[in-house]
Design a protein around this motif. Structure first.
Motif, PDB file in Angstrom:
ATOM      1  N   ARG A  88       0.710  -1.177  -0.072  1.00  0.00           N
ATOM      2  CA  ARG A  88      -0.171  -0.041   0.005  1.00  0.00           C
ATOM      3  C   ARG A  88       0.900   1.224  -0.050  1.00  0.00           C
ATOM      4  O   ARG A  88       0.510   2.155  -0.760  1.00  0.00           O
ATOM      5  CB  ARG A  88      -0.633  -0.029   1.327  1.00  0.00           C
ATOM      6  CG  ARG A  88      -1.908  -1.046   1.253  1.00  0.00           C
ATOM      7  CD  ARG A  88      -2.735  -0.947   2.432  1.00  0.00           C
ATOM      8  NE  ARG A  88      -3.639  -1.953   2.616  1.00  0.00           N
ATOM      9  CZ  ARG A  88      -4.913  -2.078   3.038  1.00  0.00           C
ATOM     10  NH1 ARG A  88      -5.295  -0.858   3.663  1.00  0.00           N
ATOM     11  NH2 ARG A  88      -5.644  -3.372   3.065  1.00  0.00           N
ATOM     12  N   ASP A  89       1.878   1.261   0.957  1.00  0.00           N
ATOM     13  CA  ASP A  89       2.746   2.520   0.827  1.00  0.00           C
ATOM     14  C   ASP A  89       3.511   2.638  -0.385  1.00  0.00           C
ATOM     15  O   ASP A  89       3.803   3.712  -0.863  1.00  0.00           O
ATOM     16  CB  ASP A  89       3.673   2.285   2.121  1.00  0.00           C
ATOM     17  CG  ASP A  89       3.122   2.148   3.467  1.00  0.00           C
ATOM     18  OD1 ASP A  89       1.990   2.760   3.382  1.00  0.00           O
ATOM     19  OD2 ASP A  89       3.882   1.813   4.434  1.00  0.00           O
ATOM     20  N   ASP A  90       4.068   1.375  -1.095  1.00  0.00           N
ATOM     21  CA  ASP A  90       4.820   1.616  -2.246  1.00  0.00           C
ATOM     22  C   ASP A  90       3.818   2.061  -3.354  1.00  0.00           C
ATOM     23  O   ASP A  90       4.047   2.892  -4.341  1.00  0.00           O
ATOM     24  CB  ASP A  90       5.049   0.417  -2.867  1.00  0.00           C
ATOM     25  CG  ASP A  90       6.302  -0.368  -1.995  1.00  0.00           C
ATOM     26  OD1 ASP A  90       6.881   0.740  -1.145  1.00  0.00           O
ATOM     27  OD2 ASP A  90       6.809  -1.324  -2.016  1.00  0.00           O
ATOM     28  N   ILE A  91       2.371   1.631  -3.275  1.00  0.00           N
ATOM     29  CA  ILE A  91       1.409   2.198  -4.424  1.00  0.00           C
ATOM     30  C   ILE A  91       1.309   3.736  -4.316  1.00  0.00           C
ATOM     31  O   ILE A  91       1.323   4.377  -5.429  1.00  0.00           O
ATOM     32  CB  ILE A  91       0.327   1.273  -4.328  1.00  0.00           C
ATOM     33  CG1 ILE A  91       0.434   0.149  -4.918  1.00  0.00           C
ATOM     34  CG2 ILE A  91      -1.079   2.188  -5.164  1.00  0.00           C
ATOM     35  CD1 ILE A  91      -0.700  -0.875  -4.428  1.00  0.00           C
ATOM     36  N   ILE A  92       1.290   4.123  -3.061  1.00  0.00           N
ATOM     37  CA  ILE A  92       1.150   5.645  -2.967  1.00  0.00           C
ATOM     38  C   ILE A  92       2.195   6.492  -3.073  1.00  0.00           C
ATOM     39  O   ILE A  92       2.320   7.484  -3.417  1.00  0.00           O
ATOM     40  CB  ILE A  92       0.161   5.687  -1.511  1.00  0.00           C
ATOM     41  CG1 ILE A  92      -1.165   5.280  -1.538  1.00  0.00           C
ATOM     42  CG2 ILE A  92       0.075   7.241  -1.313  1.00  0.00           C
ATOM     43  CD1 ILE A  92      -1.841   5.079  -0.447  1.00  0.00           C
ATOM     44  N   ASN A  93       3.278   5.779  -2.769  1.00  0.00           N
ATOM     45  CA  ASN A  93       4.732   6.806  -2.915  1.00  0.00           C
ATOM     46  C   ASN A  93       4.787   6.721  -4.381  1.00  0.00           C
ATOM     47  O   ASN A  93       5.379   5.858  -5.055  1.00  0.00           O
ATOM     48  CB  ASN A  93       5.603   5.895  -2.334  1.00  0.00           C
ATOM     49  CG  ASN A  93       7.065   6.455  -2.330  1.00  0.00           C
ATOM     50  OD1 ASN A  93       7.068   7.581  -2.896  1.00  0.00           O
ATOM     51  ND2 ASN A  93       8.027   5.973  -1.640  1.00  0.00           N
ATOM     52  N   LEU A  94       4.783   7.775  -5.119  1.00  0.00           N
ATOM     53  CA  LEU A  94       5.061   8.067  -6.568  1.00  0.00           C
ATOM     54  C   LEU A  94       6.591   7.939  -6.873  1.00  0.00           C
ATOM     55  O   LEU A  94       6.840   7.987  -8.051  1.00  0.00           O
ATOM     56  CB  LEU A  94       4.255   9.325  -7.025  1.00  0.00           C
ATOM     57  CG  LEU A  94       2.707   9.143  -6.782  1.00  0.00           C
ATOM     58  CD1 LEU A  94       2.129  10.690  -7.364  1.00  0.00           C
ATOM     59  CD2 LEU A  94       2.104   8.164  -7.588  1.00  0.00           C
ATOM     60  N   GLU A  95       7.415   7.943  -5.957  1.00  0.00           N
ATOM     61  CA  GLU A  95       8.718   8.364  -6.131  1.00  0.00           C
ATOM     62  C   GLU A  95       9.572   6.875  -6.144  1.00  0.00           C
ATOM     63  O   GLU A  95      10.610   6.541  -6.437  1.00  0.00           O
ATOM     64  CB  GLU A  95       9.430   9.005  -5.337  1.00  0.00           C
ATOM     65  CG  GLU A  95       9.200  10.539  -5.233  1.00  0.00           C
ATOM     66  CD  GLU A  95       9.351  10.997  -6.534  1.00  0.00           C
ATOM     67  OE1 GLU A  95      10.339  11.085  -7.195  1.00  0.00           O
ATOM     68  OE2 GLU A  95       8.385  11.824  -7.017  1.00  0.00           O
ATOM     69  N   GLU A  96       8.609   5.593  -5.860  1.00  0.00           N
ATOM     70  CA  GLU A  96       9.137   4.306  -5.837  1.00  0.00           C
ATOM     71  C   GLU A  96       9.739   4.116  -7.243  1.00  0.00           C
ATOM     72  O   GLU A  96       9.248   4.347  -8.302  1.00  0.00           O
ATOM     73  CB  GLU A  96       8.060   3.356  -5.454  1.00  0.00           C
ATOM     74  CG  GLU A  96       8.403   1.928  -5.329  1.00  0.00           C
ATOM     75  CD  GLU A  96       8.929   1.612  -3.948  1.00  0.00           C
ATOM     76  OE1 GLU A  96       9.785   1.085  -4.107  1.00  0.00           O
ATOM     77  OE2 GLU A  96       8.982   2.529  -3.116  1.00  0.00           O
ATOM     78  N   ARG A  97      10.722   3.163  -6.946  1.00  0.00           N
ATOM     79  CA  ARG A  97      11.605   2.846  -8.330  1.00  0.00           C
ATOM     80  C   ARG A  97      10.832   1.474  -8.568  1.00  0.00           C
ATOM     81  O   ARG A  97      10.126   0.948  -7.971  1.00  0.00           O
ATOM     82  CB  ARG A  97      12.998   2.241  -7.806  1.00  0.00           C
ATOM     83  CG  ARG A  97      13.918   3.307  -7.479  1.00  0.00           C
ATOM     84  CD  ARG A  97      15.301   2.865  -7.075  1.00  0.00           C
ATOM     85  NE  ARG A  97      16.165   4.222  -7.117  1.00  0.00           N
ATOM     86  CZ  ARG A  97      17.359   3.935  -6.841  1.00  0.00           C
ATOM     87  NH1 ARG A  97      17.943   2.723  -6.418  1.00  0.00           N
ATOM     88  NH2 ARG A  97      18.166   4.916  -6.869  1.00  0.00           N
ATOM     89  N   PRO A  98      10.898   1.050 -10.010  1.00  0.00           N
ATOM     90  CA  PRO A  98      10.421  -0.289 -10.693  1.00  0.00           C
ATOM     91  C   PRO A  98      10.939  -1.416 -10.058  1.00  0.00           C
ATOM     92  O   PRO A  98      11.939  -1.460  -9.440  1.00  0.00           O
ATOM     93  CB  PRO A  98      10.705   0.071 -11.955  1.00  0.00           C
ATOM     94  CG  PRO A  98      10.864   1.288 -12.273  1.00  0.00           C
ATOM     95  CD  PRO A  98      11.403   1.941 -10.964  1.00  0.00           C
ATOM     96  N   LYS A  99      10.013  -2.124  -9.622  1.00  0.00           N
ATOM     97  CA  LYS A  99      10.206  -3.559  -8.973  1.00  0.00           C
ATOM     98  C   LYS A  99       9.148  -4.493  -8.982  1.00  0.00           C
ATOM     99  O   LYS A  99       7.887  -4.168  -9.314  1.00  0.00           O
ATOM    100  CB  LYS A  99      10.487  -3.206  -7.287  1.00  0.00           C
ATOM    101  CG  LYS A  99       9.285  -2.853  -6.523  1.00  0.00           C
ATOM    102  CD  LYS A  99       9.943  -2.750  -5.109  1.00  0.00           C
ATOM    103  CE  LYS A  99       8.774  -2.001  -4.297  1.00  0.00           C
ATOM    104  NZ  LYS A  99       9.298  -1.813  -2.818  1.00  0.00           N
TER     105      LYS A  99
END
Length: 94
Positions: free
Chosen positions: A63-74
């Motif tokens: 959930r945190d990764d989805i909302i964090n728009l700066e997340e790197r592709p993974k």
């Protein structure tokens, strides 16, 4: 940007795309026999986003990764889903 969820639902016999998903469209039993691919675009509708997270049993870290728009592709594999994040463009026709 408005919130929008797209659901690609498929199995060996059919393919279906729902581009205008509402909270009432999210029914867990309908998903058991099909592969699901969910695209999240925008996060203005927090209720819709959280309802979809709850329905599909999305882990807190995902959930945190989805909302964090700066997340790197993974890619991450969980017990009942595979999470893939990548950068893409989205064309809003309106």
């Amino acid at each position: 940007m408005k919130s929008n969820i797209q659901i690609y639902r498929y199995n060996k016999d059919h393919f279906e795309l729902n581009e205008k998903v509402a909270a009432t469209d999210l029914v867990a039993d309908a998903f058991k026999k099909d592969v699901q691919w969910l695209n999240f675009h925008g996060f203005a509708n927090k209720e819709l986003i959280n309802d979809s997270f709850d329905l599909f049993g999305i882990h807190k870290l995902t959930r945190d990764d989805i909302i964090n728009l700066e997340e790197r592709p993974k890619i991450e594999e969980y017990d009942n889903y595979i999470y893939v994040t990548l950068k893409s463009t989205y064309c809003n026709k309106h």
